[in-house]
Scaffold this motif. Structure first.
Motif, mmCIF file in Angstrom:
data_model
loop_
_atom_site.group_PDB
_atom_site.id
_atom_site.type_symbol
_atom_site.label_atom_id
_atom_site.label_comp_id
_atom_site.label_asym_id
_atom_site.label_seq_id
_atom_site.Cartn_x
_atom_site.Cartn_y
_atom_site.Cartn_z
ATOM 1 N N ARG A 83 -7.353 79.129 184.940
ATOM 2 C CA ARG A 83 -7.897 80.471 184.724
ATOM 3 C C ARG A 83 -8.067 80.770 183.238
ATOM 4 O O ARG A 83 -9.109 81.282 182.807
ATOM 5 C CB ARG A 83 -6.978 81.497 185.365
ATOM 6 C CG ARG A 83 -7.321 82.945 185.029
ATOM 7 C CD ARG A 83 -6.241 83.878 185.519
ATOM 8 N NE ARG A 83 -6.476 85.248 185.095
ATOM 9 C CZ ARG A 83 -5.597 86.237 185.249
ATOM 10 N NH1 ARG A 83 -4.425 85.998 185.829
ATOM 11 N NH2 ARG A 83 -5.877 87.448 184.818
ATOM 12 N N TYR A 84 -7.048 80.445 182.446
ATOM 13 C CA TYR A 84 -7.119 80.727 181.010
ATOM 14 C C TYR A 84 -7.797 79.605 180.243
ATOM 15 O O TYR A 84 -8.426 79.850 179.206
ATOM 16 C CB TYR A 84 -5.711 80.970 180.460
ATOM 17 C CG TYR A 84 -5.120 82.276 180.929
ATOM 18 C CD1 TYR A 84 -5.658 83.491 180.524
ATOM 19 C CD2 TYR A 84 -4.028 82.289 181.795
ATOM 20 C CE1 TYR A 84 -5.120 84.695 180.965
ATOM 21 C CE2 TYR A 84 -3.485 83.491 182.238
ATOM 22 C CZ TYR A 84 -4.038 84.690 181.819
ATOM 23 O OH TYR A 84 -3.513 85.878 182.256
ATOM 24 N N LEU A 85 -7.690 78.387 180.746
ATOM 25 C CA LEU A 85 -8.359 77.267 180.087
ATOM 26 C C LEU A 85 -9.866 77.489 180.054
ATOM 27 O O LEU A 85 -10.538 77.150 179.074
ATOM 28 C CB LEU A 85 -8.024 75.959 180.820
ATOM 29 C CG LEU A 85 -8.538 74.668 180.199
ATOM 30 C CD1 LEU A 85 -7.990 74.480 178.795
ATOM 31 C CD2 LEU A 85 -8.167 73.476 181.074
ATOM 32 N N ASN A 86 -10.398 78.077 181.117
ATOM 33 C CA ASN A 86 -11.838 78.353 181.194
ATOM 34 C C ASN A 86 -12.290 79.330 180.111
ATOM 35 O O ASN A 86 -13.470 79.340 179.735
ATOM 36 C CB ASN A 86 -12.198 78.935 182.567
ATOM 37 C CG ASN A 86 -12.072 77.905 183.672
ATOM 38 O OD1 ASN A 86 -12.121 76.691 183.424
ATOM 39 N ND2 ASN A 86 -11.901 78.369 184.906
ATOM 40 N N LYS A 87 -11.366 80.120 179.607
ATOM 41 C CA LYS A 87 -11.711 81.079 178.549
ATOM 42 C C LYS A 87 -11.388 80.518 177.161
ATOM 43 O O LYS A 87 -12.134 80.753 176.202
ATOM 44 C CB LYS A 87 -10.935 82.390 178.757
ATOM 45 C CG LYS A 87 -11.234 83.090 180.070
ATOM 46 C CD LYS A 87 -10.377 84.342 180.213
ATOM 47 C CE LYS A 87 -10.641 85.055 181.539
ATOM 48 N NZ LYS A 87 -9.789 86.266 181.703
ATOM 49 N N THR A 88 -10.282 79.797 177.072
ATOM 50 C CA THR A 88 -9.810 79.337 175.765
ATOM 51 C C THR A 88 -10.652 78.215 175.188
ATOM 52 O O THR A 88 -10.974 78.217 173.992
ATOM 53 C CB THR A 88 -8.343 78.881 175.880
ATOM 54 O OG1 THR A 88 -7.543 79.987 176.304
ATOM 55 C CG2 THR A 88 -7.827 78.385 174.538
ATOM 56 N N LEU A 89 -11.033 77.240 176.005
ATOM 57 C CA LEU A 89 -11.809 76.111 175.484
ATOM 58 C C LEU A 89 -13.141 76.555 174.876
ATOM 59 O O LEU A 89 -13.458 76.165 173.740
ATOM 60 C CB LEU A 89 -12.026 75.061 176.575
ATOM 61 C CG LEU A 89 -12.748 73.790 176.114
ATOM 62 C CD1 LEU A 89 -11.928 73.052 175.058
ATOM 63 C CD2 LEU A 89 -13.020 72.864 177.302
ATOM 64 N N PRO A 90 -13.923 77.366 175.568
ATOM 65 C CA PRO A 90 -15.178 77.830 174.951
ATOM 66 C C PRO A 90 -14.934 78.628 173.665
ATOM 67 O O PRO A 90 -15.756 78.575 172.740
ATOM 68 C CB PRO A 90 -15.794 78.724 176.035
ATOM 69 C CG PRO A 90 -15.218 78.221 177.315
ATOM 70 C CD PRO A 90 -13.816 77.823 176.966
ATOM 71 N N ASP A 91 -13.823 79.335 173.602
ATOM 72 C CA ASP A 91 -13.530 80.112 172.395
ATOM 73 C C ASP A 91 -13.184 79.210 171.221
ATOM 74 O O ASP A 91 -13.551 79.495 170.073
ATOM 75 C CB ASP A 91 -12.378 81.087 172.671
ATOM 76 C CG ASP A 91 -12.299 82.189 171.641
ATOM 77 O OD1 ASP A 91 -13.352 82.789 171.331
ATOM 78 O OD2 ASP A 91 -11.190 82.463 171.131
ATOM 79 N N LEU A 92 -12.487 78.114 171.499
ATOM 80 C CA LEU A 92 -12.191 77.144 170.443
ATOM 81 C C LEU A 92 -13.474 76.502 169.928
ATOM 82 O O LEU A 92 -13.628 76.269 168.721
ATOM 83 C CB LEU A 92 -11.244 76.070 170.977
ATOM 84 C CG LEU A 92 -9.820 76.529 171.312
ATOM 85 C CD1 LEU A 92 -9.077 75.439 172.081
ATOM 86 C CD2 LEU A 92 -9.056 76.896 170.043
ATOM 87 N N VAL A 93 -14.401 76.223 170.838
ATOM 88 C CA VAL A 93 -15.695 75.672 170.444
ATOM 89 C C VAL A 93 -16.469 76.700 169.628
ATOM 90 O O VAL A 93 -17.138 76.369 168.642
ATOM 91 C CB VAL A 93 -16.506 75.249 171.692
ATOM 92 C CG1 VAL A 93 -17.916 74.836 171.296
ATOM 93 C CG2 VAL A 93 -15.794 74.103 172.419
ATOM 94 N N ARG A 94 -16.345 77.955 170.000
ATOM 95 C CA ARG A 94 -17.070 79.041 169.327
ATOM 96 C C ARG A 94 -16.743 79.144 167.838
ATOM 97 O O ARG A 94 -17.641 79.348 167.010
ATOM 98 C CB ARG A 94 -16.751 80.381 170.015
ATOM 99 C CG ARG A 94 -17.363 81.612 169.347
ATOM 100 C CD ARG A 94 -16.887 82.898 170.003
ATOM 101 N NE ARG A 94 -15.449 83.137 169.787
ATOM 102 C CZ ARG A 94 -14.953 83.718 168.692
ATOM 103 N NH1 ARG A 94 -15.763 84.098 167.713
ATOM 104 N NH2 ARG A 94 -13.653 83.901 168.577
ATOM 105 N N VAL A 95 -15.481 78.979 167.479
ATOM 106 C CA VAL A 95 -15.085 79.186 166.084
ATOM 107 C C VAL A 95 -15.256 77.930 165.224
ATOM 108 O O VAL A 95 -14.955 77.957 164.027
ATOM 109 C CB VAL A 95 -13.621 79.681 165.997
ATOM 110 C CG1 VAL A 95 -13.453 80.991 166.731
ATOM 111 C CG2 VAL A 95 -12.642 78.633 166.528
#
Length: 260
Positions: free
Chosen positions: A172-184
């Protein structure tokens, strides 16, 4: 060591089969002293045998350190910095590290005059050394719950390195965290993750991470990258492997190189 809890959260030695020689030595018998000495020697050789690994040798110092640290990937990151520099070149100019023990990683990165480095510690910091306190005070390291968007603008860093932290996130949280790491990140994301079967944290430290580690296989990660639209960086991967071979760098964790 005091347990650290997630920011803003939602020996006895095992008996390996006691050697029957010990009890036999205490029993009254007519066994000759020479035979008793022989039995003791046999027992000693058996104990030495238990110290060997299945591959036929003593565990290396590096492997012993890994076990003492609960199988953390931090040592792999620290030892892998020169390899990452060879693979990423100028992309190592502005680095963000995310994960436990980030103070150690940031402190080592900052020793290189060509690298600017920052860190995100997902867990509360307690009983840290003076170097870590200084890094936090000066803003190089900050506390942040990675289950929520990171407090950085898009492409704030050339390279993002994350170790251990993703192993403790549910899908659930991995789906949000990974794209955010890519974003920055502007040039790529490097993930250090544990192998299935590794002990990622001691029982006494589980409260620090909030949950047991979810160790996934490399095939699971690759399928996940495809499903989430994140592409592996094959050219960097080859450079990294070549540099690792030359330096005899053999990490105990999985390493993935992703494009931004």
């Amino acid at each position: 060591m005091a347990a650290r809890r997630a920011v803003n959260p939602s020996r006895r030695l095992a008996d390996s089969g006691s050697v029957p020689l010990a009890s036999s030595l205490h029993q009254k018998s007519r066994t000759s002293p020479l035979l008793s000495i022989g039995l003791v020697l046999v027992g000693a050789f058996l104990l030495i045998g238990y110290s060997y690994r299945g591959s036929g040798g003593f565990a290396s110092d590096r492997e012993a350190i890994g076990r003492d640290e609960g199988g953390s990937c931090t040592s792999d990151v620290l030892q892998g910095i020169p390899i990452l520099k060879k693979a990423y070149g100028d992309s190592m100019r502005k680095v963000l590290h995310v994960g436990p023990d980030t103070c150690k990683v940031v402190a080592k990165l900052l020793k290189d005059d060509d690298i600017e480095a920052w860190g995100v510690e997902p867990y509360d910091l307690e009983d840290v050394d003076s170097i870590c306190k200084t890094l936090v005070h000066k803003g190089f390291v900050r506390l942040a719950d990675i289950k929520f968007p990171l407090p950085y603008r898009p492409k704030s860093f050339s390279l993002v390195i994350v170790s251990d932290a993703l192993d403790y996130l549910s899908p659930r949280y991995l789906n949000k965290t990974l794209p955010d790491l890519v974003r920055v990140s502007s040039d790529g994301l490097v993930i250090f993750a544990g192998y299935p079967g590794q002990q990622r944290a001691k029982v006494s430290e589980l409260s620090k991470f909030g949950r047991p580690a979810k160790l996934r296989s490399s095939s699971w990660w690759i399928r996940y990258f495809v499903q989430t639209g994140v592409e592996e960086n094959e050219s960097v991967m080859k450079k990294f492997e070549q540099a690792a071979t030359k330096r005899s760098y053999k990490p105990g964790c999985q390493i993935f190189h992703l494009k931004s």
